[in-house]
Scaffold this motif. Structure first.
Motif, mmCIF file in Angstrom:
data_model
loop_
_atom_site.group_PDB
_atom_site.id
_atom_site.type_symbol
_atom_site.label_atom_id
_atom_site.label_comp_id
_atom_site.label_asym_id
_atom_site.label_seq_id
_atom_site.Cartn_x
_atom_site.Cartn_y
_atom_site.Cartn_z
ATOM 1 N N SER A 1 12.734 -6.371 35.805
ATOM 2 C CA SER A 1 11.253 -6.495 36.227
ATOM 3 C C SER A 1 11.054 -7.098 37.346
ATOM 4 O O SER A 1 11.720 -8.126 37.576
ATOM 5 C CB SER A 1 10.637 -6.958 35.017
ATOM 6 N N ASN A 2 10.325 -6.632 37.994
ATOM 7 C CA ASN A 2 9.615 -7.199 39.434
ATOM 8 C C ASN A 2 8.318 -7.872 39.278
ATOM 9 O O ASN A 2 7.146 -7.262 39.207
ATOM 10 C CB ASN A 2 9.572 -6.080 40.514
ATOM 11 N N GLU A 3 8.373 -9.095 39.093
ATOM 12 C CA GLU A 3 6.958 -9.840 39.048
ATOM 13 C C GLU A 3 6.411 -10.325 40.171
ATOM 14 O O GLU A 3 5.121 -10.897 39.967
ATOM 15 C CB GLU A 3 7.258 -11.237 37.891
ATOM 16 N N ASP A 4 6.756 -9.988 41.317
ATOM 17 C CA ASP A 4 6.269 -10.413 42.585
ATOM 18 C C ASP A 4 5.141 -9.107 42.903
ATOM 19 O O ASP A 4 5.594 -8.347 42.613
ATOM 20 C CB ASP A 4 7.344 -10.450 43.650
ATOM 21 N N ILE A 5 4.581 -9.438 44.033
ATOM 22 C CA ILE A 5 3.381 -8.527 44.442
ATOM 23 C C ILE A 5 4.217 -7.694 45.183
ATOM 24 O O ILE A 5 4.031 -6.314 45.114
ATOM 25 C CB ILE A 5 2.149 -9.290 45.070
ATOM 26 N N ALA A 6 5.195 -7.980 45.920
ATOM 27 C CA ALA A 6 5.881 -7.084 46.924
ATOM 28 C C ALA A 6 6.800 -6.216 46.438
ATOM 29 O O ALA A 6 7.565 -6.540 45.337
ATOM 30 C CB ALA A 6 6.537 -7.948 48.085
ATOM 31 N N SER A 7 6.897 -4.918 46.828
ATOM 32 C CA SER A 7 8.096 -4.010 46.424
ATOM 33 C C SER A 7 9.255 -4.491 47.040
ATOM 34 O O SER A 7 9.518 -5.240 47.801
ATOM 35 C CB SER A 7 7.720 -2.453 47.085
ATOM 36 N N ARG A 8 10.365 -3.958 46.438
ATOM 37 C CA ARG A 8 11.668 -4.161 46.915
ATOM 38 C C ARG A 8 12.602 -3.097 46.741
ATOM 39 O O ARG A 8 12.411 -2.205 46.175
ATOM 40 C CB ARG A 8 12.331 -5.572 45.992
ATOM 41 N N SER A 9 13.820 -3.144 47.570
ATOM 42 C CA SER A 9 14.809 -2.023 47.523
ATOM 43 C C SER A 9 16.187 -2.587 47.361
ATOM 44 O O SER A 9 16.350 -3.799 47.694
ATOM 45 C CB SER A 9 14.645 -1.125 48.610
ATOM 46 N N ALA A 10 17.029 -1.801 46.817
ATOM 47 C CA ALA A 10 18.563 -2.145 46.710
ATOM 48 C C ALA A 10 19.277 -0.988 47.233
ATOM 49 O O ALA A 10 18.733 0.276 47.200
ATOM 50 C CB ALA A 10 18.769 -2.679 45.346
ATOM 51 N N VAL A 11 20.396 -1.082 47.459
ATOM 52 C CA VAL A 11 21.449 0.286 47.703
ATOM 53 C C VAL A 11 22.773 0.121 46.641
ATOM 54 O O VAL A 11 23.268 -1.000 46.653
ATOM 55 C CB VAL A 11 22.151 0.263 49.169
ATOM 56 N N VAL A 12 23.022 1.199 46.042
ATOM 57 C CA VAL A 12 24.222 1.221 45.336
ATOM 58 C C VAL A 12 25.204 2.028 46.008
ATOM 59 O O VAL A 12 24.829 3.171 46.577
ATOM 60 C CB VAL A 12 23.812 1.896 43.588
#
Length: 358
Positions: A91-102
């Motif tokens: 879960s992302n509890e921060d305000i900002a969105s985030r991304s990752a690469v598989v």
């Protein structure tokens, strides 16, 4: 002569061999290497702030081993099996969105898939965190939406008149009737994942409505509404009030310092004005003014006009609550009657009274 012909034959054969070798070389240079695996779903994966499990599907040749990795600590490869990569996203509890690469690879070919996760959303009206309600009380719905559950806390000191419950659309407050005659307030907190919103509930009473008011009034003989400078509400007895509405924009017609003086009762947050009410206004001899009721159906001598309120950003506004509105009718005697109506009247189709409750 024979020797020369042989040389030409050998030369021709050599040229043919070179052309064949050149063609083979060109085919080798342009040959496409078919990958041993590929992604079935190659577009990015969007996840909400709550996170969870998502999958990436791929196809591969028999016997080809595919491995997967991810470049973010908040993502974890759970399993690679049967043409599927299972990814667990926290879960992302921060305000900002985030991304990752598989990254998927069989040792020779690599494929990448982006994972996008929104930030923790918490939507509510930050300009309306002070809630005003009159002494009658009732239910108040506060709209709020969030990525995660939130908790509402009501202070114990206000538990005898205020309670609240969380709903799918926000939270609902239940405010009991205030019989103390005094304003009362309470501070509430709403918490979500370490973030806090502060609310204040103010239950005002009729005494908060006394004194000067601002506003506008529109008569049917003027094209625009006039400012109500010096409007006032005064208490004259138990649940009895006097509402004074200056008519400065009609001074040329009605005289200086002319105002409507309305006797009103107060109940459940509304002012009720019963007509007719004699006014100290005339258009000359034999033309006495009284408040009557106007509506799309015409004029009525007897009835009630109601003013109801709305509060936004700490400002209470009273307006007509029905199609009926004030009308200054003129009669041939100080006691208005159906037969005494002269046919002259001034309607006030729009009225707005405003006062700060802060």
């Amino acid at each position: 002569m024979v020797m020369k012909m042989k040389n030409k034959a050998y030369f021709g054969l050599a040229i043919s061999c070179l052309m064949f070798l050149s063609a083979c070389s060109d085919d080798d240079n342009h040959r496409t290497i078919t990958p041993k695996f590929d992604i079935v779903r190659s577009e990015g994966i969007d996840l909400s702030a709550e996170g969870g499990t998502t999958t990436i599907e791929f196809t591969s040749e028999s016997g080809v081993s595919v491995e997967a990795g991810v470049d973010a600590t908040w993502c974890r490869i759970e399993e690679v099996a049967d043409g599927t990569v299972t990814v667990l996203v926290e879960s992302n509890e921060d305000i900002a969105s985030r991304s990752a690469v598989v990254n998927l690879t069989d040792g020779e070919t690599s494929r990448k898939v982006a994972i996008l996760q929104t930030g923790a959303i918490w939507i509510y009206d930050r300009d309306e965190t002070t809630i005003y309600i009159n002494e009658t009380g009732g239910d108040v719905m506060v709209n709020m939406s969030s990525s995660f559950p939130f908790k509402l806390s009501v202070p114990g000191s206000a538990s005898d008149w205020l309670s609240g419950t969380v709903t799918d659309d926000g939270f609902k407050l239940k405010v009991q009737k205030n019989t103390t005659g005094n304003r009362r307030t309470a501070s509430l907190t709403v918490k979500m994942n370490g973030r806090t919103a502060e609310y204040t509930v103010v239950q005002f009473v009729v005494d908060d409505l006394l004194g000067a008011w601002d506003g506008e009034i529109l008569s049917d003989i003027k094209p625009v509404a006039a400012k109500l400078t010096g409007a006032k509400i005064s208490k004259t007895g138990d649940d009895k009030y006097q509402i004074s509405l200056p008519l400065a924009d009609l001074s040329e017609l009605l005289g200086e310092d002319t105002s409507l003086e309305l006797t009103a009762t107060y109940l459940n947050g509304k002012f009720a004005i019963t007509s007719p009410q004699k006014q100290n206004i005339s258009l000359g001899e034999g033309m006495f003014g009284s408040i009557i009721i106007a509506s799309p159906e015409g004029l009525a001598l007897n009835g009630n006009i109601y003013l109801s309120s709305e509060v936004r950003k700490g400002v209470i506004t009273y307006t007509y609550s029905s199609t009926g509105y004030f009308c200054l009718g003129f009669f041939d005697s100080e006691t208005p009657s159906q037969n005494g109506y002269t046919g002259n009247a001034i309607g006030f189709s729009k009225l707005s009274l405003q006062k700060s409750l802060k």
